[in-house]
Motif scaffolding. Sequence first.
Motif, PDB file in Angstrom:
ATOM      1  N   ARG A 292       0.752   7.030  -6.764  1.00  0.00           N
ATOM      2  CA  ARG A 292      -0.057   7.862  -7.015  1.00  0.00           C
ATOM      3  C   ARG A 292       0.386   9.331  -7.068  1.00  0.00           C
ATOM      4  O   ARG A 292       0.007  10.083  -7.876  1.00  0.00           O
ATOM      5  CB  ARG A 292      -1.288   7.527  -6.114  1.00  0.00           C
ATOM      6  N   GLN A 293       0.949   9.421  -5.963  1.00  0.00           N
ATOM      7  CA  GLN A 293       1.473  10.761  -5.679  1.00  0.00           C
ATOM      8  C   GLN A 293       2.446  11.179  -6.786  1.00  0.00           C
ATOM      9  O   GLN A 293       2.417  12.296  -7.244  1.00  0.00           O
ATOM     10  CB  GLN A 293       2.106  11.149  -4.190  1.00  0.00           C
TER      11      GLN A 293
ATOM     12  N   GLU B 203       0.477   3.935  -2.996  1.00  0.00           N
ATOM     13  CA  GLU B 203       0.067   5.564  -2.525  1.00  0.00           C
ATOM     14  C   GLU B 203       1.153   6.380  -3.027  1.00  0.00           C
ATOM     15  O   GLU B 203       0.954   7.583  -3.556  1.00  0.00           O
ATOM     16  CB  GLU B 203       0.127   5.737  -1.035  1.00  0.00           C
TER      17      GLU B 203
ATOM     18  N   SER C  84       0.939  -1.222  -0.080  1.00  0.00           N
ATOM     19  CA  SER C  84       0.074   0.000  -0.049  1.00  0.00           C
ATOM     20  C   SER C  84       0.823   1.211   0.054  1.00  0.00           C
ATOM     21  O   SER C  84       0.402   2.374  -0.766  1.00  0.00           O
ATOM     22  CB  SER C  84      -1.077   0.043   1.220  1.00  0.00           C
TER      23      SER C  84
END
Length: 421
Positions: free
Chosen positions: A333-334, A330, A326
Amino acid sequence: CGAISNGTTRTLPFLLYGPPCPPLSALAIFRGTDDPRWLNYAMRSLESLPPDHLFFYIPQVTQAVRRDPLGYIEATIVHIARASSLFAHQLVWNLRANMYTDDLGTVEDPMKGRFEGIVQTIVGSLRDVAYYRREFAFFARITGISGALKPYVRKEKWEKKAKIDEELRKIAVDAGVYLPSNPESVVVDIDYESGRPLQSHAKAPFMATFKVRSSGSGSGTGTGTGNRVAGDQEQQQELWQSAIFKVGDDCRQDVLSLQVIAAFKAIFEAAGLNLFVYPYRVVATDPGCGVIEVIPDSISRDQLGREKINSLPGYFRFRFGEETGSRYSEARRQFIRSMAAYSVATYLLAIRDRHNGNIMLTEAGHIVHIDFGFILDIAPGGVRFESSPFKFPSEALAVMGGREGAGYAAFAEQCCAAFLA
């Protein structure tokens, strides 16, 4: 503004009673007409704003003086400067930065005499001249380190660092002083071992770290006078903040580029786009001089390479764990939301010289571009830069999961949305 450009006079009777216009519209009026009724309206619009709302437009306010034969904009900025010491300080720095046209301060700008007169008027009207003198003397001592460092330019890095630290130890922190790039916080201490010389063949830029405390007053103070004394502040959270100091290097183009990137950020937010840019702050303080905010918790792609981390995917796995986890998802994604935003920004501004030293990575996975010395078609004669519209290396594609993955599809979609916005 439309009435000015169309020569319409029907609007004029309503100027005394109409609501103020936005700052950019007011500045456009100063550029577009000599009609005193419109100029009074522009003055009233700017003076109706809290000073902190005008911080962003200080470079444009300075340039508006060039087309101010009747003195309306001059009267306006002097009036606002009386209400806020911080606005006055920032305006004085910007006026000083525009008094010469070269980095060394030898070729006078045609407006130099006018700018000097405005600076004298502003300083003469300050409610707390002692505060102004403390701040400007403090900052002059810090930037003066660059001069002491120049004889060491060709020496070893450790020798340059030792000289910076030696000069830093000579500086005491006066009450209420602040870094020009961070006017909402007061400096309470200096890390006297934090000196770091930056790479340059002929100049002596350096970085230093300061302990700052929020002043609780915002960048425009909102306190009427904008004066602050560190001992009068309630106990606020303190943190260490680094800044880069440049001498002999014009920072005004970086200021303009970051203004536009800040405008992009506002446009993305208004369009409801979940994109990321970091318009860090740069303040031009004298001809060829400036102070630059250091992006917190970040490292350059170049430094990663020097630390033997040879690929972005390798860094992401080292920093965020396995790709299936995870934390990695994340961070990816950033990375994508920042990569899309900066791809469009660097494309529209034609920002060049995108080498690995000009690309930062944050602890959250964002990519951030720095150093905007070459934008649009501005470059030294004969210098050729990359021809690609924006930098998109194969290692960035690998972080996204490859061309067939959902990450790249999201990147392409976000680029299109950002461009349309």
